[in-house]
Motif scaffolding. Structure first.
Motif, PDB file in Angstrom:
ATOM      1  N   MET A  25       0.827  -1.205   0.000  1.00  0.00           N
ATOM      2  CA  MET A  25       0.000   0.000   0.000  1.00  0.00           C
ATOM      3  C   MET A  25       0.864   1.259   0.000  1.00  0.00           C
ATOM      4  O   MET A  25       0.562   2.225  -0.706  1.00  0.00           O
ATOM      5  N   ALA A  26       1.941   1.237   0.789  1.00  0.00           N
ATOM      6  CA  ALA A  26       2.830   2.399   0.820  1.00  0.00           C
ATOM      7  C   ALA A  26       3.490   2.608  -0.545  1.00  0.00           C
ATOM      8  O   ALA A  26       3.586   3.739  -1.036  1.00  0.00           O
ATOM      9  N   ALA A  27       3.934   1.515  -1.162  1.00  0.00           N
ATOM     10  CA  ALA A  27       4.562   1.618  -2.479  1.00  0.00           C
ATOM     11  C   ALA A  27       3.555   2.099  -3.516  1.00  0.00           C
ATOM     12  O   ALA A  27       3.880   2.936  -4.366  1.00  0.00           O
ATOM     13  N   LEU A  28       2.348   1.597  -3.442  1.00  0.00           N
ATOM     14  CA  LEU A  28       1.309   2.019  -4.379  1.00  0.00           C
ATOM     15  C   LEU A  28       0.976   3.495  -4.189  1.00  0.00           C
ATOM     16  O   LEU A  28       0.853   4.246  -5.168  1.00  0.00           O
ATOM     17  N   ALA A  29       0.834   3.914  -2.944  1.00  0.00           N
ATOM     18  CA  ALA A  29       0.541   5.321  -2.675  1.00  0.00           C
ATOM     19  C   ALA A  29       1.668   6.214  -3.175  1.00  0.00           C
ATOM     20  O   ALA A  29       1.428   7.266  -3.769  1.00  0.00           O
ATOM     21  N   TRP A  30       2.919   5.788  -2.978  1.00  0.00           N
ATOM     22  CA  TRP A  30       4.066   6.559  -3.446  1.00  0.00           C
ATOM     23  C   TRP A  30       4.074   6.623  -4.974  1.00  0.00           C
ATOM     24  O   TRP A  30       4.313   7.678  -5.561  1.00  0.00           O
ATOM     25  N   ALA A  33       1.312   8.939  -6.168  1.00  0.00           N
ATOM     26  CA  ALA A  33       1.709  10.330  -5.919  1.00  0.00           C
ATOM     27  C   ALA A  33       2.762  10.775  -6.930  1.00  0.00           C
ATOM     28  O   ALA A  33       2.712  11.907  -7.442  1.00  0.00           O
ATOM     29  N   LEU A  34       3.702   9.900  -7.241  1.00  0.00           N
ATOM     30  CA  LEU A  34       4.742  10.234  -8.211  1.00  0.00           C
ATOM     31  C   LEU A  34       4.143  10.464  -9.598  1.00  0.00           C
ATOM     32  O   LEU A  34       4.437  11.461 -10.261  1.00  0.00           O
ATOM     33  N   VAL A  35       3.291   9.536 -10.023  1.00  0.00           N
ATOM     34  CA  VAL A  35       2.665   9.664 -11.345  1.00  0.00           C
ATOM     35  C   VAL A  35       1.809  10.920 -11.397  1.00  0.00           C
ATOM     36  O   VAL A  35       1.840  11.672 -12.375  1.00  0.00           O
ATOM     37  N   LEU A  43       1.501  18.624 -17.438  1.00  0.00           N
ATOM     38  CA  LEU A  43       0.340  19.369 -17.923  1.00  0.00           C
ATOM     39  C   LEU A  43       0.530  20.865 -17.695  1.00  0.00           C
ATOM     40  O   LEU A  43       0.267  21.675 -18.591  1.00  0.00           O
ATOM     41  N   ALA A  44       1.001  21.233 -16.515  1.00  0.00           N
ATOM     42  CA  ALA A  44       1.227  22.651 -16.222  1.00  0.00           C
ATOM     43  C   ALA A  44       2.280  23.228 -17.157  1.00  0.00           C
ATOM     44  O   ALA A  44       2.131  24.357 -17.659  1.00  0.00           O
ATOM     45  N   TRP A  45       3.337  22.475 -17.434  1.00  0.00           N
ATOM     46  CA  TRP A  45       4.387  22.932 -18.341  1.00  0.00           C
ATOM     47  C   TRP A  45       3.838  23.092 -19.752  1.00  0.00           C
ATOM     48  O   TRP A  45       4.129  24.075 -20.437  1.00  0.00           O
ATOM     49  N   ALA A  46       3.016  22.134 -20.197  1.00  0.00           N
ATOM     50  CA  ALA A  46       2.436  22.209 -21.544  1.00  0.00           C
ATOM     51  C   ALA A  46       1.504  23.412 -21.668  1.00  0.00           C
ATOM     52  O   ALA A  46       1.537  24.127 -22.677  1.00  0.00           O
TER      53      ALA A  46
END
Length: 102
Positions: A25-30, A33-35, A43-46
């Motif tokens: 769960m911790a790895a999935l949450a990380w 969050a990373l993705v 998106l903000a850069w584009a």
């Protein structure tokens, strides 16, 4: 003894299962969050890139139109001045003068 071994095995198995599930769960949450962060920043850069490019293109187009209009006006004034000067020179050369020969 068998009951004690079964109890220890059950507790150890449940603790291991809990630890593995928590780690997953911790790895999935990380990872999520990373993705999310990378996708959001991309998106903000584009959006910023498109806004900057379109804004610069718009400013360039307006400036180019103004410069073209200014050049056209300058040419029209110069042409009108040349025509008026030529007409006055022809009129004076023919003895007509500015006042129409009166």
């Amino acid at each position: 003894l068998a009951w004690d071994v079964a109890l220890v095995w059950t507790v150890a198995y449940k603790a291991l299962a809990w630890a593995v599930a928590s780690a997953c769960m911790a790895a999935l949450a990380w990872a999520v969050a990373l993705v999310w962060t990378v996708a959001y920043k991309a998106l903000a850069w584009a959006v910023e890139l498109v806004w900057t490019v379109s804004h610069k293109a718009l400013v360039w187009a307006v400036a180019s139109a103004c410069m073209a209009a200014h050049k056209a006006l300058a040419w029209a004034v110069a042409l009108a001045w040349a025509v008026a000067s030529a007409c006055m020179a022809i009129g004076m050369g023919c003895g007509i003068g500015v006042d129409g020969g009166a």
